[in-house]
Structure formats: C-alpha cells, structure tokens
Scaffold this motif. Structure first.
Motif, mmCIF file in Angstrom:
data_model
loop_
_atom_site.group_PDB
_atom_site.id
_atom_site.type_symbol
_atom_site.label_atom_id
_atom_site.label_comp_id
_atom_site.label_asym_id
_atom_site.label_seq_id
_atom_site.Cartn_x
_atom_site.Cartn_y
_atom_site.Cartn_z
ATOM 1 N N LYS A 279 0.757 -1.188 -0.111
ATOM 2 C CA LYS A 279 -0.093 0.053 0.149
ATOM 3 C C LYS A 279 0.818 1.164 0.196
ATOM 4 C CE LYS A 279 -4.066 1.974 2.202
ATOM 5 N NZ LYS A 279 -5.039 1.852 3.606
ATOM 6 N N LEU A 280 2.040 1.286 0.783
ATOM 7 C CA LEU A 280 2.911 2.260 0.767
ATOM 8 C C LEU A 280 3.524 2.608 -0.486
ATOM 9 C CD1 LEU A 280 4.072 4.594 2.619
ATOM 10 C CD2 LEU A 280 5.891 3.069 3.406
ATOM 11 N N ARG B 258 1.497 4.129 -3.062
ATOM 12 C CA ARG B 258 1.037 5.420 -2.768
ATOM 13 C C ARG B 258 2.410 6.162 -3.118
ATOM 14 N NH1 ARG B 258 -1.611 7.205 2.506
ATOM 15 N NH2 ARG B 258 -3.452 6.178 1.690
#
Length: 476
Positions: free
Chosen positions: A132-133, A136
C-alpha cells in the motif's frame, strides 16, 4: 515518482529484510523454547543457535527470491502473498527435516505449524502495508504505446491488468514517423514499443536512449536468438558469435543426469497418488486409465506421450487435433481435478526416464499442429533444437492459452539462456503454477489451436486506448 525512483530497489530490499527478520524471529522463538531442547545428546550454545536461525533465514530468503515475493511493484498483490506463503511452507518443510536430522528422530511438527500460522499472519500484514505504501509513493507509469502491423489490442488489455503499475494514456502507429512520435513521447514517462519492424524500431530506441526515456520493448525472435550469442573481439572490433548448435556436451550430460535423478525420485514419491488417480478414472467411467498421443521432441522426432486420461473416450473421434477449450464438455469430472493440479501430467515421468523428454524444455506439440503453426511462424521448429520438456518458460511465465508466437519467444529465450541452474529454478517455479488457476485456462470456443487471427484485434487500437484512458481518468 521520479524523485524516489532511484531509491526504489533500496526501499524494497530493506522491506524484504525486515520481513525476513520477522519470520526468523518467530522461528527463533520456537527453536529456543522447544526444538533446541529435543536434541539427542547435544546441547546448543549461543553460536550453534545463531547458525540454525541464520540457516533458516537464508533458506527463506532463497525461496522468497525464487518465487518473486520480493518483487513488490512487479507482481500483483495476490501473487506476492501467494509467493510468500509458498516460500514459508517450503522453508518450514526443510527446517523440519534439518531439525529431525539434528535430533536423530522425527520430532513433533506441531510447533512449526503454529509458527507458520503466526508467520502467515505477520507476513500478510507487513506485505500489505508495504504494498500500500509502495503504490502510494510510486504511481503508475504514464505510457505511450507505439504499435505497428501486429495485433496490439491484446497487449493493451494485458497491460491494463496491471493498472497499479502501468497506465497507457495514448497510442501511436509507427508509420507516423520518428519526428511526430518523438514530439508525443515528451508528454509521457515511458513508452511501450510493440512488435514492429527492426528498422523502424531502431530510431525509436536510439531516441529513447539519448533522451533517458524509459522504454519497454517487445523483443523480436532475432533479438532473443542474439541473447545467447558469445561476445568476442577481433582486434578492436566487437563481435557477437552465434553458434549453430544449442547445448554443449557438458550441459547435455548435466541435464540428463538431473532428469534421471528427479524422475526416479518423483516416480517413487508420487506412486500412491498415481495409483489413486488410476482407480478414480477407472471407477468414474470404466474407460482406459492412460492416454497416449504422438508428439514431437528434439529434431522433430516423434514419440508417444503418456498422460492420465482427463477427457471422455474418443474425444477427437473426428480425427481433428483440438486444444482444450474453456468449459470443454469433453473433460470428465475427474479430469477437471486432474488438470487443475496437473496430476494428468505425472505419467510423463516415464517419458523422461525413457529419454523422450526432459524435465525442462519446450512442451511437445503434435505434428499436425506444428505444421499449422509453421504456416505463419516459419521459426517455430527452432524450439525443437532441444528435447521437449514437462515444464518450461512458457508454462511458468505463460498460460495454456498463451498464443503460440509468445510461447515460441519464451521457449527460445530458455534455449538462448540455458544453464543447469535455470532448469532447477524453473522446476521449483513450476510448484507455484499449481496455485494459479489462469495457468490452465483453455482456448476460446472458436479456436482449434491457440492461434488467433493476426488482424482481428489490431483495428481501432487508439479507440480502445481512449476508452481505457477515460476509465483511468474517472477512477483518478
């Protein structure tokens, strides 16, 4: 994204190290508290404990690298997690064997199972956070597709399945000329160069290289052949030496030795599964257990390939060769299970022992299908420079319904870059394909072979791209 791109590999490497430390810490706990106390007449002190834990971490890192669980950003989230689980399973199996050898007896597997459950939970949480990081920080690359005469719509749809990494925002035909294409490239972060003529492609490649533009290039067959060339120098002139033969004597000897050892071991280990499979087939419809068919191996030599029968008797009673289709009515209920887990392929271990096949190599095709493919791909016989295989590049990285042209490229890539380590790696990677349902997808209902009409989906490529671009914009 470009600001952080140079640090991408470092970030992912550190994330992988942290994940490995988590897994090693869980193992260290059960080792210290349980297994180290089960050793027969041996006491493990500080350095001994460190060696065992470090060995566990190394084995886990090896399988993680092998199955691609470190390739965050390159593989889909579900593939990363699946690779992680498979790496954990194999690591713990080997750890159990090592612990049992150290203890001179079979120890209880309970603590390792508990540890693996904890590892799966920790690994899922950690990798989900990292993915997820990553998504992003690193947004999808804005791509320009440069295409030519060959079908490009399929390529667009394939790229679209990885929308988290790539996003095609425009398409341009190579015939528009280098000047117009170069002007359009300036608005994008990268380009995809489709299967276009080498002469036209060279100008695009040189422009991208000169202007530091990232380029994803679909290689031509001649490119793949050159990958296996030897670099030599004649005075001050560099040469690429391309030999007419494929594997050396040493490579053939090592490959055959690996084939015999593995096939004999697997025949012994899988004999109970094969016996149960034979009973299931016989009980289900009373027909023959085995199915044999003429295929071609090295130098177009014909042989009978053996499989467990997964289709109804006389599935090709009309005499026309046909690949299995999606939801094929000819496949029996037992056959669907066999094909899903590739159990129907097990009798080919006898083909390997006989020397008709190797463990790794291009899949053997039927003579009539080879003849059909050669009409549009005169290079297709190149793949028969080596023995046919039970598994290979096309099986690990492709699917059952991957086009013959793409399979040919994958097979030639394997031949051009052969090594014994490549064989071992592909054999281990094959385990992963058992957990990928798409790997056994059949061809479309209208197809007899995996060939698709060359021009059927090269029309309106820009319209397809525009539709996808609008979809991307709506989502953003």
């Amino acid at each position: 994204m470009q600001k952080y791109d140079q640090y991408k590999k470092t970030m992912l490497f550190l994330a992988s190290i942290v994940n490995m430390l988590f897994m090693a810490a869980v193992f260290a706990y059960i080792w210290y508290h349980y297994y180290s106390k089960m050793m027969f007449g041996v006491s493990f002190y500080r350095k001994g404990n460190y060696v065992v834990i470090a060995l566990y971490a190394f084995i886990f890192f090896f399988f993680s690298a092998m199955y691609g669980s470190l390739k965050i950003g390159q593989m889909r989230r579900i593939e990363i997690l699946l690779s992680q689980y498979l790496s954990l399973m194999l690591t713990n199996v080997i750890a159990y064997v090592i612990i049992s050898l150290l203890a001179f007896r079979f120890v209880t597997v309970f603590y390792l199972l508990v540890a693996m459950g904890c590892q799966i939970v920790i690994s899922t949480i950690w990798n989900s956070i990292v993915i997820k990081l990553y998504n992003r920080i690193f947004q999808p690359w804005r791509l320009l597709l440069i295409y030519g005469e060959r079908p490009a719509a399929d390529l667009v749809y394939k790229v679209e399945t990885r929308r988290d990494k790539y996003a095609i925002y425009d398409a341009v035909h190579i015939d528009e000329g280098i000047e117009k294409i170069a002007e359009r490239i300036k608005d994008f972060q990268a380009v995809i160069i489709g299967d276009i003529s080498a002469v036209k492609r060279n100008d695009i490649l040189k422009y991208c290289y000169a202007n530091k533009v990232r380029a994803y290039v679909i290689p031509k067959i001649s490119d793949i052949i050159l990958m296996g060339a030897e670099r030599v120098h004649v005075f001050d002139t560099p040469f690429l030496l391309l030999r007419g033969y494929t594997l050396s004597f040493e490579q053939r000897f090592g490959k055959r030795l690996l084939d015999i050892l593995l096939s004999v071991i697997l025949l012994i280990l899988t004999s109970p599964v094969m016996l149960l499979t034979a009973l299931a087939i016989k009980i289900s419809d009373g027909g023959p257990v085995f199915y044999k068919q003429i295929r071609c191996t090295k130098n177009e030599k014909k042989f009978y390939i053996y499989k467990f029968r997964s289709m109804v008797v006389d599935a090709e009673e009309d005499g026309v060769a046909q690949l299995a289709k999606e939801n094929d009515s000819r496949i029996t209920k037992v056959g669907r299970i066999l094909r899903r887990f590739r159990i129907d392929e097990l009798p080919q271990l006898f083909n390997i022992v006989k020397g008709d096949m190797s463990f790794v190599g291009p899949r053997p095709e039927r003579p009539e299908i080879i003849e059909e493919y050669c009409k549009t791909m005169p290079e297709f016989p190149f793949r028969n420079r080596i023995k046919a295989g039970l598994t290979g590049y096309a099986q690990v990285y492709g699917k059952y319904n991957t086009t013959p042209y793409d399979k040919l490229k994958l097979d030639l890539f394997y031949i051009a870059n052969y090594s014994l380590w490549t064989d071992i790696k592909l054999i281990l990677m094959t385990i992963k394909t058992l957990f990928r349902p798409e790997a056994t997808e059949g061809v479309e209902e209208s197809q007899l072979t995996a060939t698709r009409e060359m021009g059927q989906n090269n029309q309106n490529v820009e319209e397809i791209v525009k539709e996808i671009v609008n979809m991307n914009k709506e989502e953003n």
